[in-house]
Design an enzyme around this catalytic site. Sequence first.
Site, PDB file in Angstrom:
ATOM      1  N   ARG A  24     -42.896  -9.266  31.666  1.00 61.66           N
ATOM      2  CA  ARG A  24     -43.825  -9.959  30.759  1.00 61.66           C
ATOM      3  C   ARG A  24     -44.117  -9.144  29.496  1.00 61.66           C
ATOM      4  NH1 ARG A  24     -46.980 -14.039  33.713  1.00 61.66           N
ATOM      5  NH2 ARG A  24     -45.316 -15.093  34.815  1.00 61.66           N
ATOM      6  N   ASP A  74     -39.050 -19.294  31.387  1.00 56.49           N
ATOM      7  CA  ASP A  74     -39.845 -19.270  32.612  1.00 56.49           C
ATOM      8  C   ASP A  74     -38.986 -19.708  33.786  1.00 56.49           C
ATOM      9  OD1 ASP A  74     -42.866 -18.902  33.399  1.00 56.49           O
ATOM     10  OD2 ASP A  74     -42.099 -20.538  34.619  1.00 56.49           O
TER      11      ASP A  74
HETATM   12  O1  CP3 Z   1     -40.786 -11.031  31.898  1.00 61.59           O
HETATM   13  C1  CP3 Z   1     -40.784 -11.768  30.899  1.00 61.59           C
HETATM   14  O2  CP3 Z   1     -41.550 -11.597  29.930  1.00 61.59           O
HETATM   15  C2  CP3 Z   1     -39.746 -12.857  30.785  1.00 61.59           C
HETATM   16  C3  CP3 Z   1     -40.260 -14.195  30.759  1.00 61.59           C
HETATM   17  C4  CP3 Z   1     -40.927 -14.673  32.029  1.00 61.59           C
HETATM   18  C5  CP3 Z   1     -42.110 -15.443  32.050  1.00 61.59           C
HETATM   19  N1  CP3 Z   1     -42.363 -15.812  33.319  1.00 61.59           N
HETATM   20  C6  CP3 Z   1     -42.897 -15.808  30.867  1.00 61.59           C
HETATM   21  C7  CP3 Z   1     -44.249 -16.365  31.059  1.00 61.59           C
HETATM   22  C8  CP3 Z   1     -40.520 -14.511  33.343  1.00 61.59           C
HETATM   23  C9  CP3 Z   1     -39.368 -13.704  33.911  1.00 61.59           C
HETATM   24  C10 CP3 Z   1     -41.424 -15.251  34.153  1.00 61.59           C
HETATM   25  C11 CP3 Z   1     -41.280 -15.327  35.598  1.00 61.59           C
HETATM   26  C12 CP3 Z   1     -42.178 -16.189  36.363  1.00 61.59           C
HETATM   27  N2  CP3 Z   1     -42.807 -17.318  35.959  1.00 61.59           N
HETATM   28  C13 CP3 Z   1     -42.453 -15.984  37.732  1.00 61.59           C
HETATM   29  C14 CP3 Z   1     -41.860 -14.900  38.590  1.00 61.59           C
HETATM   30  C15 CP3 Z   1     -42.480 -13.563  38.340  1.00 61.59           C
HETATM   31  C16 CP3 Z   1     -43.925 -13.485  38.683  1.00 61.59           C
HETATM   32  O3  CP3 Z   1     -44.732 -13.338  37.751  1.00 61.59           O
HETATM   33  O4  CP3 Z   1     -44.263 -13.538  39.873  1.00 61.59           O
HETATM   34  C17 CP3 Z   1     -43.333 -16.996  38.131  1.00 61.59           C
HETATM   35  C18 CP3 Z   1     -43.926 -17.167  39.512  1.00 61.59           C
HETATM   36  C19 CP3 Z   1     -43.525 -17.854  37.003  1.00 61.59           C
HETATM   37  C20 CP3 Z   1     -44.317 -19.107  36.936  1.00 61.59           C
HETATM   38  C21 CP3 Z   1     -45.412 -18.961  35.969  1.00 61.59           C
HETATM   39  N3  CP3 Z   1     -45.263 -18.947  34.594  1.00 61.59           N
HETATM   40  C22 CP3 Z   1     -46.786 -18.814  36.261  1.00 61.59           C
HETATM   41  C23 CP3 Z   1     -47.375 -18.747  37.666  1.00 61.59           C
HETATM   42  C24 CP3 Z   1     -47.447 -18.726  35.036  1.00 61.59           C
HETATM   43  C25 CP3 Z   1     -48.925 -18.718  34.813  1.00 61.59           C
HETATM   44  C26 CP3 Z   1     -49.516 -17.399  35.113  1.00 61.59           C
HETATM   45  C27 CP3 Z   1     -49.906 -16.738  33.842  1.00 61.59           C
HETATM   46  O5  CP3 Z   1     -49.552 -15.555  33.682  1.00 61.59           O
HETATM   47  O6  CP3 Z   1     -50.555 -17.394  33.041  1.00 61.59           O
HETATM   48  C28 CP3 Z   1     -46.467 -18.761  34.007  1.00 61.59           C
HETATM   49  C29 CP3 Z   1     -46.729 -18.652  32.560  1.00 61.59           C
HETATM   50  C30 CP3 Z   1     -45.953 -17.632  31.796  1.00 61.59           C
HETATM   51  N4  CP3 Z   1     -44.633 -17.303  31.982  1.00 61.59           N
HETATM   52  C31 CP3 Z   1     -46.429 -16.862  30.700  1.00 61.59           C
HETATM   53  C32 CP3 Z   1     -45.379 -16.081  30.224  1.00 61.59           C
HETATM   54  C33 CP3 Z   1     -45.370 -15.166  29.048  1.00 61.59           C
HETATM   55  C34 CP3 Z   1     -47.832 -16.968  30.122  1.00 61.59           C
HETATM   56  C35 CP3 Z   1     -47.889 -18.257  29.385  1.00 61.59           C
HETATM   57  C36 CP3 Z   1     -48.754 -18.226  28.154  1.00 61.59           C
HETATM   58  O7  CP3 Z   1     -48.355 -17.638  27.117  1.00 61.59           O
HETATM   59  O8  CP3 Z   1     -49.803 -18.866  28.210  1.00 61.59           O
END
Ligand code: CP3
Length: 344
Positions: A24, A74
């Site tokens: 992230r 994502d």
């Molecule tokens: O690592 C990176 O920066 C690469 C991009 C990436 C994102 N999500 C961007 C993101 C990667 C590899 C993920 C993986 C991801 N997404 C997982 C597996 C890893 C983990 O964290 O357990 C999962 C379960 C998801 C599903 C997901 N996406 C959730 C549960 C959420 C909400 C939680 C949160 O942090 O708000 C997201 C949103 C998300 N994915 C964001 C980002 C940068 C935040 C969104 C925003 O900008 O509002």
Amino acid sequence: MTEKTILKALKGDVQKTPPIWMMRQAGRYLPEYRATRSQAGDFLSLCYNPELATEVTLQPIRRYGFDAAILFADILLIPQALGADLWFVTGEGPRLSTITTNDDFAKLKTKDDTHETLAPIYETVARLTESLPRETTLIGFAGAPWTVATYMIAGRGTPDQGPAHLLRETNTPLFEKLLHLITLSTIEYLDMQIRAGAEVVKIFDSWAGSLKGEAFEKYAVKPAQVITKELKARHPHIPIIGFPREAKEGYIGFHEKTGVDCVALDNSISPEWAAKHVQKDGCVQGNLKSSHMVTGGQALIDDVRHIRQSFSQGAHIFNLGHGITPDADPENVALMIETLRENI
Ligand code: CP3
């Protein structure tokens, strides 16, 4: 040109200073990320906008000089490309239309029908190959089939992904059909990312730890092995990182059983234990606590040194044990990198 540090680690080279990137790393803790996200409108619009997704991927590289950039996307784009509805509720997380019956499953697309939706992601990868510094490695990724299935079944994140465990027990054929479809789609998705220029791919199995015993072997190890085997057949030189989060003893032998080149470690295990039981089989990645990025100070410095030291006898990529959180202080990220790269 000298070989990139991340690729060296993935080949098994032991380096005095391990290369570093951060899960992230393009995220809400960075003011420049928040500005670009609001320009895009929302998170999903940002994922599907190649110009702005490229920009946010590059932001942490410019600011910190990480050794790798990870594609901005994502893990839930695959369900969306398969036809599930996907949206994000601010402050709560993802929501999806659920797959719990054969009728729901029948409405999904096939593995070859996902590319139209995912085309902007491949374009982002291609743009990144043009704009990243020469020394920076580009990592593509996908969710592991089990983790993606848990969100498709429950329609959201839950404390224990109970709905997916229930379906797995009460309707195993439907559950396995869904897992199979995600596995095949993920192979095609990662194949396309590699063809667009990804140099490494990572498979995120965030919910692997909730599978126990035989279920862990069948639904976490096996799909990772199938994906790895097929990608290695198509692209023998592309390294693969596996992340069976919270697998505990399941980390032992994960390199060998799945064929991945590197195993990413979460925070629930100690670096000493992992050096002894996991790193002996190949490169490991991790595993600083994300909370240090909020609190900083001497405890952060001590832990970075401790992790570096613990993994110094084998191949290691420094990273957090999970994604950096929105409340992190960007200064602490700089302190982590500075400490890791200090001359000792
Ligand atoms: O690592 C990176 O920066 C690469 C991009 C990436 C994102 N999500 C961007 C993101 C990667 C590899 C993920 C993986 C991801 N997404 C997982 C597996 C890893 C983990 O964290 O357990 C999962 C379960 C998801 C599903 C997901 N996406 C959730 C549960 C959420 C909400 C939680 C949160 O942090 O708000 C997201 C949103 C998300 N994915 C964001 C980002 C940068 C935040 C969104 C925003 O900008 O509002």
